[in-house]
Design an enzyme around this catalytic site. Structure first.
Site, PDB file in Angstrom:
ATOM      1  N   ASP A  40      99.727 168.388 -47.078  1.00  0.00           N
ATOM      2  CA  ASP A  40      99.390 168.080 -45.475  1.00  0.00           C
ATOM      3  C   ASP A  40      99.200 167.690 -44.664  1.00  0.00           C
ATOM      4  OD1 ASP A  40      98.282 166.771 -46.418  1.00  0.00           O
ATOM      5  OD2 ASP A  40      95.496 167.244 -46.373  1.00  0.00           O
ATOM      6  N   ARG A  45     100.724 152.264 -22.462  1.00  0.00           N
ATOM      7  CA  ARG A  45     100.592 152.515 -20.288  1.00  0.00           C
ATOM      8  C   ARG A  45      98.915 153.556 -20.640  1.00  0.00           C
ATOM      9  NH1 ARG A  45     106.129 155.717 -20.774  1.00  0.00           N
ATOM     10  NH2 ARG A  45     105.997 156.297 -22.898  1.00  0.00           N
ATOM     11  N   ASP A  86     109.974 149.816 -11.064  1.00  0.00           N
ATOM     12  CA  ASP A  86     108.805 150.129 -10.307  1.00  0.00           C
ATOM     13  C   ASP A  86     107.931 148.748 -10.145  1.00  0.00           C
ATOM     14  OD1 ASP A  86     107.604 149.496 -12.398  1.00  0.00           O
ATOM     15  OD2 ASP A  86     107.861 151.627 -13.272  1.00  0.00           O
ATOM     16  N   LYS A 122     108.188 153.412  -7.174  1.00  0.00           N
ATOM     17  CA  LYS A 122     108.589 154.568  -7.418  1.00  0.00           C
ATOM     18  C   LYS A 122     106.923 154.948  -7.586  1.00  0.00           C
ATOM     19  CE  LYS A 122     107.633 155.028 -12.077  1.00  0.00           C
ATOM     20  NZ  LYS A 122     107.596 154.370 -13.315  1.00  0.00           N
ATOM     21  N   ASP A 138     113.432 147.013 -17.711  1.00  0.00           N
ATOM     22  CA  ASP A 138     111.774 147.533 -17.623  1.00  0.00           C
ATOM     23  C   ASP A 138     111.398 146.852 -19.005  1.00  0.00           C
ATOM     24  OD1 ASP A 138     110.124 149.146 -17.400  1.00  0.00           O
ATOM     25  OD2 ASP A 138     111.075 150.881 -16.454  1.00  0.00           O
ATOM     26  N   THR A 172     111.526 158.698 -20.699  1.00  0.00           N
ATOM     27  CA  THR A 172     112.657 159.657 -20.747  1.00  0.00           C
ATOM     28  C   THR A 172     113.575 159.460 -19.689  1.00  0.00           C
ATOM     29  OG1 THR A 172     111.136 160.449 -19.080  1.00  0.00           O
ATOM     30  CG2 THR A 172     110.453 161.001 -20.487  1.00  0.00           C
TER      31      THR A 172
HETATM   32  C1  R5P Z   1     105.743 152.622 -17.154  1.00  0.00           C
HETATM   33  O1  R5P Z   1     105.445 152.571 -15.841  1.00  0.00           O
HETATM   34  C2  R5P Z   1     107.115 151.749 -17.273  1.00  0.00           C
HETATM   35  O2  R5P Z   1     107.261 150.302 -17.239  1.00  0.00           O
HETATM   36  C3  R5P Z   1     107.807 152.788 -17.697  1.00  0.00           C
HETATM   37  O3  R5P Z   1     108.876 152.443 -16.206  1.00  0.00           O
HETATM   38  C4  R5P Z   1     108.375 154.151 -17.989  1.00  0.00           C
HETATM   39  O4  R5P Z   1     107.516 154.088 -19.582  1.00  0.00           O
HETATM   40  C5  R5P Z   1     109.089 154.253 -18.423  1.00  0.00           C
HETATM   41  O5  R5P Z   1     109.832 155.560 -18.535  1.00  0.00           O
HETATM   42  P1  R5P Z   1     110.880 157.013 -18.776  1.00  0.00           P
HETATM   43  O6  R5P Z   1     111.460 156.784 -18.617  1.00  0.00           O
HETATM   44  O7  R5P Z   1     110.386 158.479 -19.123  1.00  0.00           O
HETATM   45  O8  R5P Z   1     110.901 156.722 -16.674  1.00  0.00           O
END
Ligand code: R5P
Length: 310
Positions: free
Chosen positions: A34, A93, A166, A189, A215, A220
């Site tokens: 399941d 997040r 960002d 951003k 980052d 995505t």
């Molecule tokens: C957001 O604040 C994180 O630090 C990344 O910038 C973010 O999660 C990246 O996600 P994606 O590739 O979907 O833009």
């Protein structure tokens, strides 16, 4: 000590075991018909410290539940201490509510880790440094930035600039910049939804410079793509270097990043690389970092003076 792996990243767990010159404890992690997690571990664990290597990478919820089952299993075998080694921690997040009616996701995760009997948590570059304030479980944050910076060092073009895509990435960017002796720029951003962002402004001098966009994670690829577009408008060189600790890399990321003029794309192995992606990834292993963290915990030594932890 005993080292066990869940099903999320067995290659990384094996690499950590090799670094430590130990065998992984037999653990079967499978699925009942399941879909429930089925976990059985070698029960010879009484009085030991069990280290459970299990990033909560996609499918996040399934891997989180496997970790909880592993923790409960080893606890019932009489282990003295349970340390979860979760190099990538999902839900980080969701560390605050952005609109009424939402949960604080990471708080829920912290509660269930504690309830499952986990005493200590080793994480790598968690999205939020507030974990320590949110979790009852003791948190040992490690960082892969020195490893990634070292990998970046060779062959960087002249006039490079480290770019935070960002505001949340600015401290990370400053750490890279200090290690690489480079200036920093920041992209403004706005996140419109889980898979949609808008970038509209660059703070700092990027004209004629090669951007190294850093980052904590790429999911995505939307954040990186938006940053690259606005950097080009601000006059940066056309190609870009990208470095992130966690290559979550959803299927959408292959397409989004595949359209960018990428010189190098560096990630670590906190998450297994997607199998069906055309992206050329430079993968830096965090196995030595995790092994060092475990050695230190075993020797009752501090982690925060370990060079790779800063
Ligand atoms: C957001 O604040 C994180 O630090 C990344 O910038 C973010 O999660 C990246 O996600 P994606 O590739 O979907 O833009």
């Amino acid at each position: 000590m005993k080292l066990l792996s869940g099903g999320a990243n067995q290659a990384l767990a094996r690499a950590v075991a090799r670094e430590l010159a130990v065998e992984l404890v037999d653990a079967r992690v499978a699925r009942f018909p399941d879909g429930e997690a089925e976990v059985v571990v070698d029960p010879d664990l009484r009085g030991q410290t069990a280290y459970l290597v299990q990033p909560t990478c996609p499918p996040v919820d399934a891997h989180l539940v496997e970790l909880l089952m592993l923790a409960d299993a080893v606890r019932r075998c009489g282990t003295e201490t349970v340390v979860a080694v979760v190099p990538y921690l999902g839900y980080a997040r969701q560390d605050r509510r952005t609109e009424p009616g939402q949960p604080v996701g990471i708080r829920v995760v912290g509660d269930v880790l504690h309830a499952a009997g986990i005493d200590r948590l080793v994480v790598v570059d968690p999205h939020t440094r507030d974990l320590e304030a949110i979790f009852s479980v003791a948190v040992e944050p490690a960082t892969a930035v020195p490893l990634l910076a070292e990998a970046l060092r060779g062959g960087l073009p002249d006039d490079a600039v480290v770019v935070a895509p960002d505001l949340g990435a600015i401290k990370l960017a400053q750490r890279y910049a200090a290690l690489l002796d480079l200036p920093v720029a920041l992209v403004r951003k706005t996140r419109l939804s889980g898979d949609e962002v808008r970038a509209d402004h660059v703070v700092g001098d990027v004209a004629g410079r090669h951007p190294i966009v850093i980052d904590d994670m790429i999911s995505t690829g939307g954040t990186i793509a938006a940053a690259v577009a606005v950097l080009r408008e601000a006059g940066s060189t056309s190609d870009v270097t990208i470095a992130a600790t966690h290559g979550v890399l959803t299927p959408e990321a292959s397409k989004t990043l595949g359209e960018l003029p990428i010189r190098r794309l560096l990630v670590t192995d906190t998450i297994p690389a997607p199998e069906d992606s055309d992206l050329e990834l430079d993968v830096v292993s965090v196995a030595p970092l995790l092994a060092d963290a475990i050695r230190r915990l075993e020797a009752d030594r501090r982690l925060d003076d370990l060079e790779a932890f800063h």
